[in-house]
Scaffold this motif. Structure first.
Motif, PDB file in Angstrom:
ATOM      1  N   LEU A  67       0.613  -0.377   1.919  1.00  0.00           N
ATOM      2  CA  LEU A  67       1.009   0.426   0.763  1.00  0.00           C
ATOM      3  C   LEU A  67       0.700   1.901   0.962  1.00  0.00           C
ATOM      4  O   LEU A  67       1.480   2.761   0.536  1.00  0.00           O
ATOM      5  CB  LEU A  67       0.328  -0.108  -0.506  1.00  0.00           C
ATOM      6  CG  LEU A  67       0.850  -1.466  -0.986  1.00  0.00           C
ATOM      7  CD1 LEU A  67      -0.006  -1.985  -2.131  1.00  0.00           C
ATOM      8  CD2 LEU A  67       2.309  -1.371  -1.397  1.00  0.00           C
ATOM      9  N   GLU A  68      -0.416   2.213   1.603  1.00  0.00           N
ATOM     10  CA  GLU A  68      -0.740   3.619   1.892  1.00  0.00           C
ATOM     11  C   GLU A  68       0.312   4.226   2.806  1.00  0.00           C
ATOM     12  O   GLU A  68       0.721   5.366   2.627  1.00  0.00           O
ATOM     13  CB  GLU A  68      -2.130   3.733   2.508  1.00  0.00           C
ATOM     14  CG  GLU A  68      -3.257   3.517   1.535  1.00  0.00           C
ATOM     15  CD  GLU A  68      -4.620   3.454   2.182  1.00  0.00           C
ATOM     16  OE1 GLU A  68      -4.710   3.534   3.431  1.00  0.00           O
ATOM     17  OE2 GLU A  68      -5.611   3.300   1.447  1.00  0.00           O
ATOM     18  N   THR A  69       0.748   3.462   3.794  1.00  0.00           N
ATOM     19  CA  THR A  69       1.774   3.931   4.725  1.00  0.00           C
ATOM     20  C   THR A  69       3.084   4.162   3.980  1.00  0.00           C
ATOM     21  O   THR A  69       3.762   5.183   4.209  1.00  0.00           O
ATOM     22  CB  THR A  69       1.992   2.911   5.872  1.00  0.00           C
ATOM     23  OG1 THR A  69       0.758   2.748   6.559  1.00  0.00           O
ATOM     24  CG2 THR A  69       3.064   3.371   6.826  1.00  0.00           C
ATOM     25  N   LEU A  70       3.450   3.263   3.114  1.00  0.00           N
ATOM     26  CA  LEU A  70       4.688   3.408   2.340  1.00  0.00           C
ATOM     27  C   LEU A  70       4.629   4.592   1.379  1.00  0.00           C
ATOM     28  O   LEU A  70       5.656   5.171   1.048  1.00  0.00           O
ATOM     29  CB  LEU A  70       4.979   2.120   1.579  1.00  0.00           C
ATOM     30  CG  LEU A  70       5.378   0.910   2.414  1.00  0.00           C
ATOM     31  CD1 LEU A  70       5.464  -0.334   1.540  1.00  0.00           C
ATOM     32  CD2 LEU A  70       6.676   1.154   3.151  1.00  0.00           C
ATOM     33  N   ALA A  71       3.434   4.955   0.941  1.00  0.00           N
ATOM     34  CA  ALA A  71       3.280   6.058  -0.010  1.00  0.00           C
ATOM     35  C   ALA A  71       3.596   7.412   0.622  1.00  0.00           C
ATOM     36  O   ALA A  71       3.914   8.365  -0.085  1.00  0.00           O
ATOM     37  CB  ALA A  71       1.858   6.068  -0.583  1.00  0.00           C
ATOM     38  N   TYR A  72       3.490   7.501   1.957  1.00  0.00           N
ATOM     39  CA  TYR A  72       3.818   8.753   2.621  1.00  0.00           C
ATOM     40  C   TYR A  72       5.273   8.915   2.622  1.00  0.00           C
ATOM     41  O   TYR A  72       6.094   9.421   2.774  1.00  0.00           O
ATOM     42  CB  TYR A  72       3.279   8.765   4.060  1.00  0.00           C
ATOM     43  CG  TYR A  72       1.786   8.941   4.094  1.00  0.00           C
ATOM     44  CD1 TYR A  72       1.190  10.118   3.712  1.00  0.00           C
ATOM     45  CD2 TYR A  72       0.964   7.899   4.517  1.00  0.00           C
ATOM     46  CE1 TYR A  72      -0.180  10.272   3.747  1.00  0.00           C
ATOM     47  CE2 TYR A  72      -0.409   8.046   4.571  1.00  0.00           C
ATOM     48  CZ  TYR A  72      -0.962   9.247   4.185  1.00  0.00           C
ATOM     49  OH  TYR A  72      -2.311   9.392   4.234  1.00  0.00           O
TER      50      TYR A  72
END
Length: 72
Positions: A67-72
């Motif tokens: 999810l952190e990766t997708l948030a970028y």
């Protein structure tokens, strides 16, 4: 009457927790068997860094990082 309502609410909450727990168990197993999770686990070689044997922890970490990766 109020005591009966409290008991009904407690029983309902317990049933919901049981359903949620079963759903999480199914999701956890499905995620852990996915190719994305397996690749993520191999790339990080988590057992060399810190042995994590709890599937809950591994799946939670995987989901958080994804999810952190997708948030970028």
């Amino acid at each position: 009457m109020a005591n009966s309502t409290l008991q009904d609410n407690a029983a309902s909450a317990s049933n919901q927790w049981s359903k949620d727990s079963k759903i999480w168990q199914s999701l956890k197993v499905a995620i852990a068997s996915s190719s994305g999770f397996q690749r993520w686990e191999l790339e990080r070689d988590l057992n060399l860094i810190e042995p994590i044997t709890n599937l809950d922890q591994l799946v939670s970490l995987y989901l958080r990082e994804t999810l952190e990766t997708l948030a970028y």
